[in-house]
Structures are given as structure tokens and as C-alpha cells.
Design an enzyme around this catalytic site. Structure first.
Site, PDB file in Angstrom:
ATOM      1  CG  HIS A   1      77.789  11.381  47.070  1.00 38.88           C
ATOM      2  ND1 HIS A   1      78.538  11.820  48.127  1.00 38.88           N
ATOM      3  CD2 HIS A   1      78.504  10.401  46.492  1.00 38.88           C
ATOM      4  CE1 HIS A   1      79.674  11.142  48.180  1.00 38.88           C
ATOM      5  NE2 HIS A   1      79.678  10.260  47.200  1.00 38.88           N
TER       6      HIS A   1
HETATM    7  C1  UD1 Z   1      80.783   8.225  42.064  1.00 34.54           C
HETATM    8  C2  UD1 Z   1      81.408   7.015  42.758  1.00 34.54           C
HETATM    9  C3  UD1 Z   1      81.341   7.208  44.270  1.00 34.54           C
HETATM   10  C4  UD1 Z   1      81.961   8.538  44.679  1.00 34.54           C
HETATM   11  C5  UD1 Z   1      81.331   9.675  43.894  1.00 34.54           C
HETATM   12  C6  UD1 Z   1      82.090  10.918  44.216  1.00 34.54           C
HETATM   13  C7  UD1 Z   1      81.177   4.823  41.653  1.00 34.54           C
HETATM   14  C8  UD1 Z   1      80.440   3.542  41.683  1.00 34.54           C
HETATM   15  N1  UD1 Z   1      80.686   5.791  42.455  1.00 34.54           N
HETATM   16  O1  UD1 Z   1      79.406   8.261  42.404  1.00 34.54           O
HETATM   17  O2  UD1 Z   1      82.067   6.175  44.906  1.00 34.54           O
HETATM   18  O3  UD1 Z   1      81.759   8.734  46.051  1.00 34.54           O
HETATM   19  O4  UD1 Z   1      81.438   9.413  42.491  1.00 34.54           O
HETATM   20  O5  UD1 Z   1      81.425  12.066  43.909  1.00 34.54           O
HETATM   21  O6  UD1 Z   1      82.144   4.955  40.957  1.00 34.54           O
HETATM   22  N2  UD1 Z   1      76.549  13.199  36.950  1.00 34.54           N
HETATM   23  C9  UD1 Z   1      76.523  14.465  36.433  1.00 34.54           C
HETATM   24  N3  UD1 Z   1      77.725  15.050  36.128  1.00 34.54           N
HETATM   25  C10 UD1 Z   1      78.920  14.435  36.307  1.00 34.54           C
HETATM   26  C11 UD1 Z   1      78.914  13.136  36.839  1.00 34.54           C
HETATM   27  C12 UD1 Z   1      77.723  12.533  37.143  1.00 34.54           C
HETATM   28  O7  UD1 Z   1      75.485  15.063  36.248  1.00 34.54           O
HETATM   29  O8  UD1 Z   1      79.972  15.042  36.009  1.00 34.54           O
HETATM   30  C13 UD1 Z   1      75.252  12.550  37.305  1.00 34.54           C
HETATM   31  C14 UD1 Z   1      74.758  11.592  36.246  1.00 34.54           C
HETATM   32  O9  UD1 Z   1      73.374  11.703  36.159  1.00 34.54           O
HETATM   33  C15 UD1 Z   1      75.114  10.242  36.801  1.00 34.54           C
HETATM   34  C16 UD1 Z   1      75.041  10.448  38.308  1.00 34.54           C
HETATM   35  O10 UD1 Z   1      75.453  11.801  38.513  1.00 34.54           O
HETATM   36  O11 UD1 Z   1      74.262   9.234  36.360  1.00 34.54           O
HETATM   37  C17 UD1 Z   1      75.945   9.527  39.092  1.00 34.54           C
HETATM   38  O12 UD1 Z   1      77.294   9.584  38.605  1.00 34.54           O
HETATM   39  P1  UD1 Z   1      78.290   8.307  38.746  1.00 34.54           P
HETATM   40  O13 UD1 Z   1      79.643   8.670  38.300  1.00 34.54           O
HETATM   41  O14 UD1 Z   1      77.665   7.107  38.125  1.00 34.54           O
HETATM   42  O15 UD1 Z   1      78.277   8.024  40.273  1.00 34.54           O
HETATM   43  P2  UD1 Z   1      78.374   8.997  41.492  1.00 34.54           P
HETATM   44  O16 UD1 Z   1      77.079   8.988  42.221  1.00 34.54           O
HETATM   45  O17 UD1 Z   1      78.907  10.318  41.021  1.00 34.54           O
HETATM   46  N1  UDP Z   2      84.011  18.187  47.830  1.00 35.38           N
HETATM   47  C1  UDP Z   2      84.102  19.397  47.160  1.00 35.38           C
HETATM   48  N2  UDP Z   2      82.950  20.071  46.857  1.00 35.38           N
HETATM   49  C2  UDP Z   2      81.729  19.609  47.204  1.00 35.38           C
HETATM   50  C3  UDP Z   2      81.644  18.358  47.878  1.00 35.38           C
HETATM   51  C4  UDP Z   2      82.802  17.662  48.159  1.00 35.38           C
HETATM   52  O1  UDP Z   2      85.210  19.872  46.877  1.00 35.38           O
HETATM   53  O2  UDP Z   2      80.732  20.282  46.901  1.00 35.38           O
HETATM   54  C5  UDP Z   2      85.265  17.446  48.135  1.00 35.38           C
HETATM   55  C6  UDP Z   2      85.451  17.043  49.572  1.00 35.38           C
HETATM   56  O3  UDP Z   2      85.961  18.108  50.351  1.00 35.38           O
HETATM   57  C7  UDP Z   2      86.450  15.910  49.412  1.00 35.38           C
HETATM   58  C8  UDP Z   2      85.961  15.237  48.155  1.00 35.38           C
HETATM   59  O4  UDP Z   2      85.231  16.220  47.432  1.00 35.38           O
HETATM   60  O5  UDP Z   2      87.757  16.410  49.207  1.00 35.38           O
HETATM   61  C9  UDP Z   2      85.081  14.062  48.502  1.00 35.38           C
HETATM   62  O6  UDP Z   2      84.446  13.583  47.376  1.00 35.38           O
HETATM   63  P1  UDP Z   2      83.021  12.892  47.387  1.00 35.38           P
HETATM   64  O7  UDP Z   2      82.296  13.223  48.636  1.00 35.38           O
HETATM   65  O8  UDP Z   2      82.406  13.231  46.093  1.00 35.38           O
HETATM   66  O9  UDP Z   2      83.399  11.343  47.301  1.00 35.38           O
HETATM   67  P2  UDP Z   2      83.752  10.243  48.406  1.00 35.38           P
HETATM   68  O10 UDP Z   2      84.848  10.777  49.248  1.00 35.38           O
HETATM   69  O11 UDP Z   2      82.510   9.932  49.149  1.00 35.38           O
HETATM   70  O12 UDP Z   2      84.164   9.070  47.574  1.00 35.38           O
END
Ligand code: UD1
Ligand code: UDP
Length: 360
Positions: free
Chosen positions: A205
Site C-alpha cells: 500500500h
Molecule cells: C496511511 C498512512 C500510512 C499507513 C497506512 C496504514 C499517512 C501519510 N499514511 O496511508 O503510513 O501505513 O495508512 O494503512 O498517514 N481510504 C478509504 N477508506 C479509508 C481510508 C482511506 O477508502 O477508511 C482511501 C482513500 O481513497 C484515501 C486513500 O485510501 O485517499 C489513502 O488513505 P490515507 O489515509 O490518506 O493514506 P493511506 O494510504 O491509508
Molecule cells: N492488517 C490487517 N488486515 C489487513 C492488512 C493488515 O489486520 O488486511 C494489519 C497487520 O497485521 C498489522 C497492521 O494491519 O497489524 C499493519 O498496518 P498497515 O500495513 O496498514 O500499516 P503500516 O504498518 O505499514 O503502517
């Protein structure tokens, strides 16, 4: 002692569960839980509260998605109002997402103490939004709780006073230790027609991997090649799903599926032959579970997972990913050990230290 604890995104929920339970078990603490609403899909948020027994937040800022500036600004504005209503002795933030940095800065400017859990991680890669969040949060935090000795060294090198740094271990692993037995009971792989020990689990992601359509197409082709040798299950984050749709990559030979809950995810990791990821948390969980992990990135802020654990940093060349998978499929498995203090007791250690500091 009044604490405000902030969560916003999926990994935050996994990291905060044990801290909050330890904090709220004490009779001398008052606790306010704020959810910024950065993640809002039930499968990225509510499900984690339910499965990890995190109580309902007192406040949800409902900030939702947007550009970095928009999201950060909305968190700051909303959190400013919360802090005016609830002046606290300490604001606790965790991890490296936009909500972490935004709330740390807001609290510090209102002259409140800030504690940062999972401090000192450094990828050295300033193109990663999380690296900026880590640096900005750490430099202003009063109490910095680190996962490893290396993370503490990073902070010392940046000039943080030693008295502000506390090596306490890995808070994300607290949730794993507490919930492993429950996750073991599930057979989530059945739902995808997979057999234990005979599939590759994929999560990707990071914007650097999924926001570039050419790279994403090449990754998808590589996953097809890997799938021909070992079934691939790709659990796609919403960001990834949007990018896959835009690049016309939604029908492939491998299985593409929605994100799953925490317990299902742990079950899928512990039964995988190997994992391919760019997630920070998954690198750590596979190390503790002893499952081979290939990290599709050029750097990692979690070097213990490669030095001691089962993680291999494969870079961002899809062809190299296929080669590394072939080695694992041929039986060349990297074994590892669990880093010190990744023992399920980190939340307890943090609460003990923090309460002593705030009292005095
Ligand atoms: C965010 C964090 C990243 C983390 C990740 C965990 C920042 C800069 N990034 O990235 O460090 O690893 O979360 O999963 O804070 N969206 C949905 N539903 C939701 C949330 C998001 O559809 O509930 C979609 C939206 O289109 C949004 C995109 O995902 O624009 C990205 O979401 P965002 O929270 O901006 O960043 P992540 O890629 O989720
Ligand atoms: N995770 C989850 N379901 C998923 C993908 C990830 O429960 O489909 C959990 C994963 O096991 C870990 C956490 O989400 O506990 C990690 O989050 P993510 O990868 O979104 O963020 P990051 O750690 O890269 O910031």
C-alpha cells in the site's frame, strides 16, 4: 493525571490496544480517547476496535481522506478544539501517520507534554511521508518510547537528550502476543480455498509502489508468475484497490481480496508459506511469527527484522521479487529470532514510566 490518546489509522489501532488497557486499569488516571477518523471504512477501523477490545473513542474528528495538507489541517483544527475542552497533562501519539504528527504539533503548541510511542524509527528516505511524520513528531516530543536500541541511537544521534528516551520494546507485538491463541483458532485460509503452508500472502500500500501505474503493472505481472508456482492471495488496501482499478489490473490469475480484520490477518500470516509486503507492521509480525517475509522496498525503518528476523529487503525490482520467491519455494528459508523486548509487555512498561514522569 489526565491523558489524551490519539489514534487515526489501521496500524495505530493495533498499537494502542495494550497501552490504553494498562492506562485505564489504573485508579490515578483519567483517559480521553480521540479517533481522528483518518481511516473510516469499517474493515480498517471498527473491526479493529471490536477485535482488540478497544473501547469506543470519546471523540471522533471525522477528518476522512484528502491531500496530506488537507488531512493534516483538518486533524489540527479538530484536535485544537478537543484540547481546549480537555486540557491534559499529556497527549500520547503512536506510530508515523499524518494524525500522529498533526496531533503532536497541535498539543506541543498548546504547551502540553507529548509522548510518542514507536519513536526513533528511520528509513532515511525523505520521499516517504511517514519519515517526515517521524522526524517532526520526535523532535518535539517530551517522552520518546523506542522499540529497539537502534531506534534509541537514532534519536541520540539527532541530538535528543538521553533523559527523554525510553527503550521499552515493540507495542505492536503486544497485540500479537495477546491475540495469537485466538487467531490460531481461525482457519481464514479456507475462505480463499488455500491450504496452510502452501500460499503466499501479499499486502502492498505504500504510495511509492502502488501510485505508479507502470510499477504496479510490473508488480502485478510478477505476482502472476509467482502464483503459477505457489497460490497468491493479495489483500489490497483501499489506496491499492483504487490504483489497481485505474490501471485496469483487477482481473489477474492470483486472488485479489479486500482487507481483513486483525485476527484473520494474523491467522493468514501464521499459515502462509511466505509473505510479500511493504507494510511496517507486517515486517515485524512475520519476524515474531517466524514466517519468511519479502519486503518490496529499497529501505526499511525496521532493520532488526532483516538483521535478526525472517525479513529480506528485496528492493523494488519486480524481477528480483520473483527470484526471491523462487528461492523460498525451492526450500531456502530464512530463519530468525525475536528482537529483545518484543515480548508483549511494552504497554505495561510505557504506562509505568509515563505515570511516574507525569506525577513528578
Ligand atoms: C496511511 C498512512 C500510512 C499507513 C497506512 C496504514 C499517512 C501519510 N499514511 O496511508 O503510513 O501505513 O495508512 O494503512 O498517514 N481510504 C478509504 N477508506 C479509508 C481510508 C482511506 O477508502 O477508511 C482511501 C482513500 O481513497 C484515501 C486513500 O485510501 O485517499 C489513502 O488513505 P490515507 O489515509 O490518506 O493514506 P493511506 O494510504 O491509508
Ligand atoms: N492488517 C490487517 N488486515 C489487513 C492488512 C493488515 O489486520 O488486511 C494489519 C497487520 O497485521 C498489522 C497492521 O494491519 O497489524 C499493519 O498496518 P498497515 O500495513 O496498514 O500499516 P503500516 O504498518 O505499514 O503502517
Amino acid at each position: 493525571m489526565k491523558f489524551i490518546t490519539v489514534v487515526g489509522a489501521r496500524p495505530n489501532f493495533v498499537k494502542i490496544a495494550s497501552f490504553l488497557q494498562e492506562l485505564e486499569a489504573r485508579s490515578d488516571t483519567q483517559s480521553v480517547l480521540v479517533h481522528t477518523g483518518q481511516h473510516y471504512d469499517p474493515t480498517l477501523s471498527d473491526l479493529f476496535f471490536e477485535q482488540l477490545s478497544i473501547r469506543k473513542p470519546d471523540v471522533n474528528l471525522g477528518v476522512g481522506s484528502g491531500s496530506h495538507a488537507e488531512q493534516t489541517a483538518r486533524v489540527m483544527t479538530g484536535f485544537d478544539t478537543v484540547l481546549r475542552q480537555h486540557p491534559a497533562d499529556c497527549v500520547v501519539v503512536v506510530g508515523d501517520v499524518n494524525s500522529t504528527m498533526a496531533c503532536a504539533i497541535t498539543a506541543k503548541k498548546m504547551r502540553m507534554k507529548v509522548a510518542h510511542i514507536e519513536s526513533g524509527l528511520r528509513s532515511g528516505d525523505m520521499s516517504m511521508p511517514e519519515e517526515i511524520n517521524r522526524l517532526a513528531t520526535d523532535v518535539i516530543s517530551d517522552y520518546l518510547f523506542t522499540t529497539t536500541a537502534k531506534a534509541s541511537e537514532n534519536l541520540l544521534r539527532e541530538g535528543i537528550a538521553p533523559g527523554r528516551i525510553f527503550l521499552v520494546g515493540n507495542i505492536m507485538i503486544d497485540s500479537l502476543v495477546r491475540n495469537k491463541a485466538r487467531a490460531e483458532q481461525l482457519r481464514s485460509f479456507n475462505q480463499y480455498g488455500l491450504k496452510p503452508g502452501k500460499y503466499a500472502l501479499v499486502t502492498l500500500h505504500r504510495p511509492s509502489n502502488v501510485d505508479d501505474p507502470v510499477l504496479l503493472k510490473n508488480i502485478s505481472r510478477s505476482l502472476e508468475k509467482i502464483h503459477a508456482e505457489c497460490p497468491v492471495l493479495f489483500l489490497a488496501h483501499p489506496r491499492t484497490q483504487i490504483q489497481l482499478r485505474q490501471a485496469g489490473l483487477t482481473s489477474s490469475s492470483y486472488q485479489l481480496a479486500n482487507p481483513v480484520g486483525y485476527l484473520e490477518m494474523i491467522n493468514l500470516q501464521m499459515n502462509a508459506k511466505f509473505v510479500i509486503t511493504d507494510s511496517g507492521g507486517v515486517q515485524e509480525e512475520t519476524t515474531v511469527l517466524g514466517i519468511p517475509c519479502l519486503t518490496f522496498r529499497d529501505n526499511t525503518e525496521r532493520p532488526e527484522t532483516t538483521r535478526l528476523g525472517t525479513n529480506i529487503l528485496v528492493g523494488t525490482n519486480p524481477a528480483r521479487l520473483v527470484e526471491e520467491c523462487a528461492k523460498i519455494i525451492a526450500g531456502h528459508i530464512k530463519t530468525g529470532q525475536v528482537p529483545e523486548l518484543w515480548d508483549g509487555q511494552t504497554g505495561r512498561r510505557i504506562v509505568q514510566i509515563l505515570c511516574e514522569k507525569i506525577k513528578n
